[in-house]
Design a protein around this motif. Structure first.
Motif, PDB file in Angstrom:
ATOM      1  N   HIS A  51     -76.721  47.271 159.101  1.00  0.00           N
ATOM      2  CA  HIS A  51     -78.088  47.489 158.620  1.00  0.00           C
ATOM      3  C   HIS A  51     -79.023  47.765 159.807  1.00  0.00           C
ATOM      4  CE1 HIS A  51     -78.456  42.765 158.577  1.00  0.00           C
ATOM      5  NE2 HIS A  51     -78.064  43.225 159.744  1.00  0.00           N
ATOM      6  N   THR A  60     -81.677  46.350 160.196  1.00  0.00           N
ATOM      7  CA  THR A  60     -82.368  45.096 160.509  1.00  0.00           C
ATOM      8  C   THR A  60     -81.964  44.616 161.914  1.00  0.00           C
ATOM      9  OG1 THR A  60     -82.166  44.690 158.149  1.00  0.00           O
ATOM     10  CG2 THR A  60     -83.071  42.910 159.447  1.00  0.00           C
ATOM     11  N   ARG A 118     -70.918  50.806 156.292  1.00  0.00           N
ATOM     12  CA  ARG A 118     -70.267  49.694 155.608  1.00  0.00           C
ATOM     13  C   ARG A 118     -68.901  50.118 155.130  1.00  0.00           C
ATOM     14  NH1 ARG A 118     -75.416  47.012 152.460  1.00  0.00           N
ATOM     15  NH2 ARG A 118     -76.675  46.905 154.353  1.00  0.00           N
ATOM     16  N   GLN A 154     -80.716  53.964 155.971  1.00  0.00           N
ATOM     17  CA  GLN A 154     -81.558  52.883 155.505  1.00  0.00           C
ATOM     18  C   GLN A 154     -82.998  53.156 155.916  1.00  0.00           C
ATOM     19  OE1 GLN A 154     -80.270  48.992 156.826  1.00  0.00           O
ATOM     20  NE2 GLN A 154     -79.707  48.489 154.729  1.00  0.00           N
ATOM     21  N   GLU A 184     -86.409  51.160 156.459  1.00  0.00           N
ATOM     22  CA  GLU A 184     -86.768  49.761 156.633  1.00  0.00           C
ATOM     23  C   GLU A 184     -88.177  49.623 157.177  1.00  0.00           C
ATOM     24  OE1 GLU A 184     -83.713  47.150 157.596  1.00  0.00           O
ATOM     25  OE2 GLU A 184     -84.883  45.936 159.005  1.00  0.00           O
ATOM     26  N   ASN A 214     -80.689  36.588 151.237  1.00  0.00           N
ATOM     27  CA  ASN A 214     -80.256  37.153 152.512  1.00  0.00           C
ATOM     28  C   ASN A 214     -80.221  35.992 153.488  1.00  0.00           C
ATOM     29  OD1 ASN A 214     -80.482  40.023 151.827  1.00  0.00           O
ATOM     30  ND2 ASN A 214     -82.693  39.716 151.889  1.00  0.00           N
ATOM     31  N   TYR A 231     -81.112  35.933 156.408  1.00  0.00           N
ATOM     32  CA  TYR A 231     -82.228  36.000 157.363  1.00  0.00           C
ATOM     33  C   TYR A 231     -83.605  35.960 156.724  1.00  0.00           C
ATOM     34  CZ  TYR A 231     -80.674  40.670 156.073  1.00  0.00           C
ATOM     35  OH  TYR A 231     -80.218  41.738 155.360  1.00  0.00           O
ATOM     36  N   ASN A 240     -84.437  45.796 148.784  1.00  0.00           N
ATOM     37  CA  ASN A 240     -84.236  44.384 149.068  1.00  0.00           C
ATOM     38  C   ASN A 240     -85.307  44.012 150.090  1.00  0.00           C
ATOM     39  OD1 ASN A 240     -83.126  41.894 149.706  1.00  0.00           O
ATOM     40  ND2 ASN A 240     -81.364  42.768 150.809  1.00  0.00           N
ATOM     41  N   SER A 241     -85.783  42.765 150.021  1.00  0.00           N
ATOM     42  CA  SER A 241     -86.896  42.412 150.900  1.00  0.00           C
ATOM     43  C   SER A 241     -86.947  40.911 151.120  1.00  0.00           C
ATOM     44  CB  SER A 241     -88.209  42.847 150.252  1.00  0.00           C
ATOM     45  OG  SER A 241     -88.414  42.086 149.068  1.00  0.00           O
ATOM     46  N   GLY A 242     -87.863  40.476 151.945  1.00  0.00           N
ATOM     47  CA  GLY A 242     -88.018  39.032 152.125  1.00  0.00           C
ATOM     48  C   GLY A 242     -88.903  38.687 153.314  1.00  0.00           C
ATOM     49  N   PHE A 248     -88.878  36.846 156.809  1.00  0.00           N
ATOM     50  CA  PHE A 248     -87.866  36.435 157.788  1.00  0.00           C
ATOM     51  C   PHE A 248     -87.960  34.929 158.064  1.00  0.00           C
ATOM     52  CE2 PHE A 248     -87.939  41.030 158.880  1.00  0.00           C
ATOM     53  CZ  PHE A 248     -86.579  41.267 158.675  1.00  0.00           C
ATOM     54  N   GLY A 296     -90.280  41.952 155.538  1.00  0.00           N
ATOM     55  CA  GLY A 296     -89.625  43.250 155.670  1.00  0.00           C
ATOM     56  C   GLY A 296     -88.995  43.679 154.359  1.00  0.00           C
ATOM     57  N   TRP A 297     -88.705  44.951 154.281  1.00  0.00           N
ATOM     58  CA  TRP A 297     -87.982  45.457 153.107  1.00  0.00           C
ATOM     59  C   TRP A 297     -87.133  46.658 153.515  1.00  0.00           C
ATOM     60  CZ3 TRP A 297     -92.937  46.562 154.267  1.00  0.00           C
ATOM     61  CH2 TRP A 297     -93.378  47.895 154.176  1.00  0.00           C
TER      62      TRP A 297
HETATM   63  N1  PHE Z   1     -81.137  44.387 155.608  1.00  0.00           N
HETATM   64  C1  PHE Z   1     -81.387  44.425 154.205  1.00  0.00           C
HETATM   65  C2  PHE Z   1     -80.294  45.266 153.542  1.00  0.00           C
HETATM   66  O1  PHE Z   1     -79.441  45.754 154.227  1.00  0.00           O
HETATM   67  C3  PHE Z   1     -82.736  44.978 153.873  1.00  0.00           C
HETATM   68  C4  PHE Z   1     -83.834  44.035 154.297  1.00  0.00           C
HETATM   69  C5  PHE Z   1     -84.605  44.360 155.374  1.00  0.00           C
HETATM   70  C6  PHE Z   1     -84.041  42.862 153.612  1.00  0.00           C
HETATM   71  C7  PHE Z   1     -85.627  43.520 155.765  1.00  0.00           C
HETATM   72  C8  PHE Z   1     -85.055  42.019 154.012  1.00  0.00           C
HETATM   73  C9  PHE Z   1     -85.824  42.347 155.058  1.00  0.00           C
HETATM   74  O2  PHE Z   1     -80.271  45.443 152.341  1.00  0.00           O
END
Ligand code: PHE
Length: 505
Positions: free
Chosen positions: A333, A335, A368, A382, A384, A420, A422, A444-446, A448, A466-467
């Motif tokens: 990712h 990230t 992946r 991706q 981000e 996640n 993280y 997907n998000s959250g 940290f 982040g998302w």
């Molecule tokens: N890394 C996550 C993914 O691969 C995406 C993500 C980024 C989630 C930042 C949360 C915060 O799906």
């Protein structure tokens, strides 16, 4: 073309007009120009002669009949009723043929249509439970008529019969073009070569005065223009970049396709025993065998938070291996790149004592080890976004995503709790797709975790949300592509990219 043109001119010279181009004898053959292909070839010549004013022509349209594959089969091999008659025994010679046995011989479809018709024609009769022949010989008029239709485009007995053939799906009606031709003001029996360009030489020699020039054809379609074309993925990537720029984001460097497990996983507080690290999900790089060791003090902090905890966390308290952190992977990712950027922000803060809020984004390739199918490849892009500031809340994250996705035309969002390693809380993002008319997962998000941010040295009250989403998915939805292989990879035809609507709009 040339032979046809000369021939048409000679006929006009002799007869004055051509009333029906279907009657023309094709040059070099002994055949009349009866097919539609013949007529279209003639039309090509007529267009060229008319553009020189040598002739004038009018297009005529006739409705003709053409046999369907079934019609052709009957014309070639006989009607259903004739097949029935041929299959059954003569009266007094052997067992009458039962309907089921008849179906076995000539097929159910043929038997069903044919037996009624053969009875009506008086060719066969019932005897007991079966059929027998009543006449020693038949004339298969239906077959003869079908052959006639095939040759002439019409039925000898008229429209009622044709309607019947259409109803039985043995023939279809088709438009047939043919032409009437007369002499034009520039009529002559030979086709002169006309000049297409006025040249310097003609001007110098005066030859232009007597030269005959070809007329401009303003009706002609121009050549397709050629030029560079952005691949649909790059086009949509540009759209995303512009949305990020509009919202005040800066682009992160993402050149590290090969990343250390330290940045891809450990720095993100992904436990070393996490299933996503396993071979099935992650491509490990075997050569070189290890990455450079991470910054020692930061490495020590990350080790500590995983093994014994810290910053209010009890850690995973699971076995830890430094060797594991130095493994090389194809990043799973972006990230990993976000983590590097956040660490830089923390280092800056350590040096200057001033924390600088940041809005960062990246759009790049990740890998992946997944089963490849119509919608999945082992690599994708991706998108981000990461925002770092003091005191950010989950409400800020949701608000941000609403603004961000609205700019892409997705107005209605729903969020679902997710996991996640993280982020906490983590949210899956769903959007109502107006064309597909259903809710689709788009990202997907959250927020940290402190276990990720504090070992970096970011101030305690700094929150980062982040998302992430894939670039392929919205591109496929936008351009109605349902197989990813027509979007990415060696099977994508270059001209499909050049002609793609996405290139123009
Ligand atoms: N890394 C996550 C993914 O691969 C995406 C993500 C980024 C989630 C930042 C949360 C915060 O799906």
């Amino acid at each position: 073309m040339e032979a046809i043109s000369t021939y048409i001119l000679s006929v006009l010279q002799k007869d004055g007009t051509i009333v029906d181009t279907r009657k023309l004898l094709l040059p070099g053959t002994s055949r009349n120009a009866t097919s539609q292909e013949d007529q279209l070839a003639i039309q090509g010549s007529l267009n060229s002669l008319q553009s020189r004013d040598m002739i004038k022509y009018t297009t005529q349209e006739t409705l003709m009949h053409e046999l369907t594959p079934e019609g052709n089969d009957l014309a070639d091999n006989g009607s259903h009723e004739a097949r029935v008659w041929a299959a059954v025994p003569s009266k007094g010679q052997g067992e009458p043929l039962a309907p089921a046995a008849l179906q076995g011989i000539i097929g159910a479809a043929s038997a069903k249509v044919g037996q009624g018709r053969a009875m009506k024609n008086g060719w066969i009769g019932k005897e007991g439970a079966g059929f027998v022949k009543l006449v020693p010989q038949i004339t298969d008029q239906a077959q003869i008529d079908l052959r006639q239709v095939r040759e002439t485009g019409t039925h000898p007995k008229g429209e009622k019969e044709l309607a019947d053939l259409r109803k039985r799906k043995l023939a279809v009606q088709k438009k047939f073009l043919w032409f009437t031709v007369e002499k034009g003001p520039e009529f002559s029996i030979s086709v002169e070569k006309l000049e297409t360009d006025l040249t310097v030489e003609m001007l110098a020699s005066g030859a232009w005065k007597d030269a005959k020039f070809k007329k401009y054809n303003f009706e002609a379609e121009g050549l397709p223009t050629s030029g560079g074309a952005l691949h649909p993925l790059l086009k949509v990537r540009e759209e995303f970049r512009n949305i990020f720029f509009e919202m005040g984001f800066a682009e992160m460097p993402t050149s590290t396709y090969v990343e250390s497990a330290f940045w891809n996983f450990d720095a993100l507080f992904v436990p070393q025993q996490h299933p996503a690290r396993e071979m099935q999900d992650t491509f490990y790089v075997s050569d070189p065998v290890a990455s450079m060791p991470p910054q020692p003090d930061y490495h020590a902090e990350v080790t500590k938070v995983h093994t014994v905890g810290g910053y209010g966390s009890s850690g995973y308290r699971a076995p830890w291996s430094d060797e594991e952190t130095q493994k090389l992977v194809l990043r799973t990712h972006t990230t990993a790149s976000s983590a590097r950027a956040l660490k830089q922000l923390a280092d800056e803060y350590k040096q200057t004592g001033v924390f600088r809020p940041a809005k960062l984004f990246s759009i790049d390739r990740v890998f992946r080890n997944e089963a490849v199918d119509a919608t999945h490849l082992a690599e994708f892009h991706q998108v981000e976004g990461v925002v770092a500031d003091r005191g950010l809340t989950l409400g800020d994250l949701i608000g941000f995503m609403q603004t961000f996705f609205k700019k892409m035309g997705l107005e209605h969002l729903r969020f679902k709790p997710a996991y996640n390693p993280y982020t906490e809380p983590s949210l899956e993002i769903f959007a109502f797709h107006p064309q597909l008319h259903k809710w689709v997962e788009i990202g997907n998000s959250g927020m940290f975790r402190p276990e990720m941010l504090e070992p970096m040295g970011l101030p305690k009250d700094v929150r980062v949300h982040g998302w992430g989403l894939s670039l392929e998915r919205p591109t496929m939805i936008r351009y109605g592509i349902n197989n990813i292989r027509t979007l990415v990879g060696h099977k994508v035809p270059i001209d499909s990219v050049e002609k793609s609507a996405a290139v123009r709009f």
